[in-house]
Design a protein around this motif. Structure first.
Motif, PDB file in Angstrom:
ATOM      1  N   GLY A 105       0.976  -1.827  -0.085  1.00  0.00           N
ATOM      2  CA  GLY A 105       0.253  -0.366  -0.164  1.00  0.00           C
ATOM      3  C   GLY A 105       0.585   1.035  -0.058  1.00  0.00           C
ATOM      4  O   GLY A 105       2.147   1.347  -0.080  1.00  0.00           O
ATOM      5  N   THR A 106       0.177   2.642   0.482  1.00  0.00           N
ATOM      6  CA  THR A 106       0.977   3.890   0.040  1.00  0.00           C
ATOM      7  C   THR A 106       0.727   4.459   0.894  1.00  0.00           C
ATOM      8  O   THR A 106       0.190   3.507   2.364  1.00  0.00           O
ATOM      9  N   ALA A 107       1.807   5.545   1.203  1.00  0.00           N
ATOM     10  CA  ALA A 107       1.684   5.794   2.929  1.00  0.00           C
ATOM     11  C   ALA A 107       0.460   6.340   3.340  1.00  0.00           C
ATOM     12  O   ALA A 107      -0.129   7.074   2.264  1.00  0.00           O
ATOM     13  N   ASP A 108       0.240   6.404   4.613  1.00  0.00           N
ATOM     14  CA  ASP A 108      -1.226   7.292   4.978  1.00  0.00           C
ATOM     15  C   ASP A 108      -0.401   8.941   5.768  1.00  0.00           C
ATOM     16  O   ASP A 108       0.224   8.927   6.886  1.00  0.00           O
ATOM     17  N   TYR A 109      -0.456   9.188   4.435  1.00  0.00           N
ATOM     18  CA  TYR A 109      -0.469  11.092   4.266  1.00  0.00           C
ATOM     19  C   TYR A 109      -0.744  11.412   5.461  1.00  0.00           C
ATOM     20  O   TYR A 109      -0.119  12.201   6.297  1.00  0.00           O
ATOM     21  N   ASP A 110      -2.154  11.338   5.554  1.00  0.00           N
ATOM     22  CA  ASP A 110      -2.779  11.617   7.194  1.00  0.00           C
ATOM     23  C   ASP A 110      -2.514  11.770   8.107  1.00  0.00           C
ATOM     24  O   ASP A 110      -2.617  12.867   8.758  1.00  0.00           O
ATOM     25  N   TYR A 111      -1.982  10.781   8.074  1.00  0.00           N
ATOM     26  CA  TYR A 111      -1.176   9.965   9.573  1.00  0.00           C
ATOM     27  C   TYR A 111       0.149  10.662  10.243  1.00  0.00           C
ATOM     28  O   TYR A 111       0.287  11.277  10.572  1.00  0.00           O
ATOM     29  N   VAL A 112       0.675  10.833   9.033  1.00  0.00           N
ATOM     30  CA  VAL A 112       2.247  11.868   8.702  1.00  0.00           C
ATOM     31  C   VAL A 112       2.269  12.552   8.987  1.00  0.00           C
ATOM     32  O   VAL A 112       3.051  13.763  10.416  1.00  0.00           O
ATOM     33  N   ASP A 113       1.379  13.145   7.905  1.00  0.00           N
ATOM     34  CA  ASP A 113       1.221  15.264   8.772  1.00  0.00           C
ATOM     35  C   ASP A 113       0.640  15.070   9.906  1.00  0.00           C
ATOM     36  O   ASP A 113       0.948  16.149  10.063  1.00  0.00           O
ATOM     37  N   ASN A 114      -0.636  14.863  10.273  1.00  0.00           N
ATOM     38  CA  ASN A 114      -1.024  15.625  11.513  1.00  0.00           C
ATOM     39  C   ASN A 114      -0.797  14.851  13.053  1.00  0.00           C
ATOM     40  O   ASN A 114      -1.353  14.680  14.035  1.00  0.00           O
ATOM     41  N   ILE A 115       0.025  13.643  12.740  1.00  0.00           N
ATOM     42  CA  ILE A 115       0.653  12.473  14.433  1.00  0.00           C
ATOM     43  C   ILE A 115       1.580  12.436  13.788  1.00  0.00           C
ATOM     44  O   ILE A 115       2.691  12.644  14.703  1.00  0.00           O
ATOM     45  N   LEU A 116       2.216  11.703  13.495  1.00  0.00           N
ATOM     46  CA  LEU A 116       3.488  11.256  13.395  1.00  0.00           C
ATOM     47  C   LEU A 116       4.509  12.700  13.160  1.00  0.00           C
ATOM     48  O   LEU A 116       5.582  12.370  13.514  1.00  0.00           O
ATOM     49  N   HIS A 117       4.565  13.660  11.925  1.00  0.00           N
ATOM     50  CA  HIS A 117       5.402  14.895  12.260  1.00  0.00           C
ATOM     51  C   HIS A 117       5.599  15.679  13.128  1.00  0.00           C
ATOM     52  O   HIS A 117       6.307  16.017  14.051  1.00  0.00           O
ATOM     53  N   PRO A 118       3.986  16.493  13.853  1.00  0.00           N
ATOM     54  CA  PRO A 118       3.908  16.633  14.569  1.00  0.00           C
ATOM     55  C   PRO A 118       4.179  16.810  16.221  1.00  0.00           C
ATOM     56  O   PRO A 118       5.337  17.220  17.119  1.00  0.00           O
ATOM     57  N   GLN A 119       4.534  15.210  16.622  1.00  0.00           N
ATOM     58  CA  GLN A 119       4.688  14.764  17.566  1.00  0.00           C
ATOM     59  C   GLN A 119       5.690  14.263  17.748  1.00  0.00           C
ATOM     60  O   GLN A 119       6.685  14.334  18.946  1.00  0.00           O
ATOM     61  N   SER A 120       6.429  14.085  16.625  1.00  0.00           N
ATOM     62  CA  SER A 120       7.463  13.619  16.726  1.00  0.00           C
ATOM     63  C   SER A 120       8.308  15.372  16.952  1.00  0.00           C
ATOM     64  O   SER A 120       9.703  15.206  18.032  1.00  0.00           O
ATOM     65  N   VAL A 121       9.045  16.180  16.156  1.00  0.00           N
ATOM     66  CA  VAL A 121       8.530  17.402  16.463  1.00  0.00           C
ATOM     67  C   VAL A 121       8.740  17.741  17.760  1.00  0.00           C
ATOM     68  O   VAL A 121       9.693  18.373  18.286  1.00  0.00           O
ATOM     69  N   GLN A 122       7.682  17.856  18.699  1.00  0.00           N
ATOM     70  CA  GLN A 122       7.034  18.311  19.613  1.00  0.00           C
ATOM     71  C   GLN A 122       8.576  17.325  20.694  1.00  0.00           C
ATOM     72  O   GLN A 122       8.630  17.910  21.774  1.00  0.00           O
ATOM     73  N   ALA A 123       8.699  16.413  20.542  1.00  0.00           N
ATOM     74  CA  ALA A 123       8.613  15.349  21.686  1.00  0.00           C
ATOM     75  C   ALA A 123      10.837  15.413  21.056  1.00  0.00           C
ATOM     76  O   ALA A 123      11.221  15.642  22.850  1.00  0.00           O
ATOM     77  N   ALA A 124      10.850  16.150  20.160  1.00  0.00           N
ATOM     78  CA  ALA A 124      12.776  16.275  20.431  1.00  0.00           C
ATOM     79  C   ALA A 124      12.752  17.852  20.926  1.00  0.00           C
ATOM     80  O   ALA A 124      14.114  17.710  21.646  1.00  0.00           O
ATOM     81  N   ILE A 125      11.954  18.153  21.292  1.00  0.00           N
ATOM     82  CA  ILE A 125      11.919  20.202  21.724  1.00  0.00           C
ATOM     83  C   ILE A 125      11.466  20.060  23.051  1.00  0.00           C
ATOM     84  O   ILE A 125      12.147  20.348  23.720  1.00  0.00           O
ATOM     85  N   ASP A 126      10.814  18.781  23.704  1.00  0.00           N
ATOM     86  CA  ASP A 126      10.594  18.497  25.238  1.00  0.00           C
ATOM     87  C   ASP A 126      11.852  17.807  25.733  1.00  0.00           C
ATOM     88  O   ASP A 126      12.293  18.465  26.498  1.00  0.00           O
ATOM     89  N   ALA A 127      12.493  17.464  24.242  1.00  0.00           N
ATOM     90  CA  ALA A 127      13.740  16.647  25.371  1.00  0.00           C
ATOM     91  C   ALA A 127      14.916  17.470  25.626  1.00  0.00           C
ATOM     92  O   ALA A 127      15.489  17.118  26.494  1.00  0.00           O
ATOM     93  N   LEU A 128      14.742  18.676  24.314  1.00  0.00           N
ATOM     94  CA  LEU A 128      15.785  18.866  24.509  1.00  0.00           C
ATOM     95  C   LEU A 128      15.994  20.100  25.643  1.00  0.00           C
ATOM     96  O   LEU A 128      17.119  20.717  26.890  1.00  0.00           O
ATOM     97  N   GLY A 129      14.563  20.344  26.021  1.00  0.00           N
ATOM     98  CA  GLY A 129      13.928  21.075  27.138  1.00  0.00           C
ATOM     99  C   GLY A 129      14.103  20.289  28.520  1.00  0.00           C
ATOM    100  O   GLY A 129      14.263  21.122  29.916  1.00  0.00           O
ATOM    101  N   ALA A 130      14.246  19.391  28.642  1.00  0.00           N
ATOM    102  CA  ALA A 130      14.428  17.957  29.749  1.00  0.00           C
ATOM    103  C   ALA A 130      15.610  17.726  30.247  1.00  0.00           C
ATOM    104  O   ALA A 130      16.166  17.457  31.439  1.00  0.00           O
TER     105      ALA A 130
END
Length: 157
Positions: A105-130
């Motif tokens: 199948g093909t990539a689930d872009y809705d999932y990638v754009d709305n869950i995976l991408h923003p949560q990954s970015v926020q996790a990195a920001i949170d880890a740097l802040g911690a």
């Protein structure tokens, strides 16, 4: 004298129920959540050198998808792009983050754009802040219990 600092953060990346799971021969939707899927970020700093390692509970994520995530983390945190590392745990209990035509199948872009991408970015920001001073060591051991696949014995079990 420089001291090692480490910060850790975790964000949920579980898809919505009904999302098609990746790596099955027929389309198989999620029916319930037994354990959440997560992206875990570990930030490291030693002197002026910083890096973030992300580990996502997905089967795989292609370079095209992770490039966008790494780029945004770099832009928002000031980390060099090369200092942002993205890996996956290879679970088949997650959605498709594979832009390559693979027969699954093909990539689930809705999932990638709305869950995976923003949560990954926020996790990195949170880890740097911690980040806090930390000690780190290395150890080794041998484990005779783990195998990659279940073994079928001669008795069929």
């Amino acid at each position: 004298m420089s001291k090692l600092q480490i910060g850790v953060a975790k964000r949920c990346i579980s898809p919505e129920l009904g999302t098609i799971l990746y790596g099955y021969p027929r389309q198989r939707p999620t029916q319930k959540v037994l354990d959440d899927l997560n992206v875990i970020a570990v930030a490291f700093a030693y002197g002026d050198t910083k890096a973030v390692l992300l580990s996502a509970d997905l089967c795989l994520a292609t370079e095209q998808i992770t490039h966008k995530i790494r780029q945004e983390i770099s832009e928002k945190t000031g980390l060099p792009y090369e200092a942002v590392i993205f890996s996956t745990t290879h679970t088949h209990s997650g959605p498709n983050a594979n832009e390559q035509v693979s027969g699954w199948g093909t990539a689930d872009y809705d999932y990638v754009d709305n869950i995976l991408h923003p949560q990954s970015v926020q996790a990195a920001i949170d880890a740097l802040g911690a980040m806090r001073p930390a000690l780190m060591g290395v150890g080794t051991t041998q484990s005779d219990v783990a195998i990659n696949r279940r073994v079928i014995r001669n008795d069929g079990k």
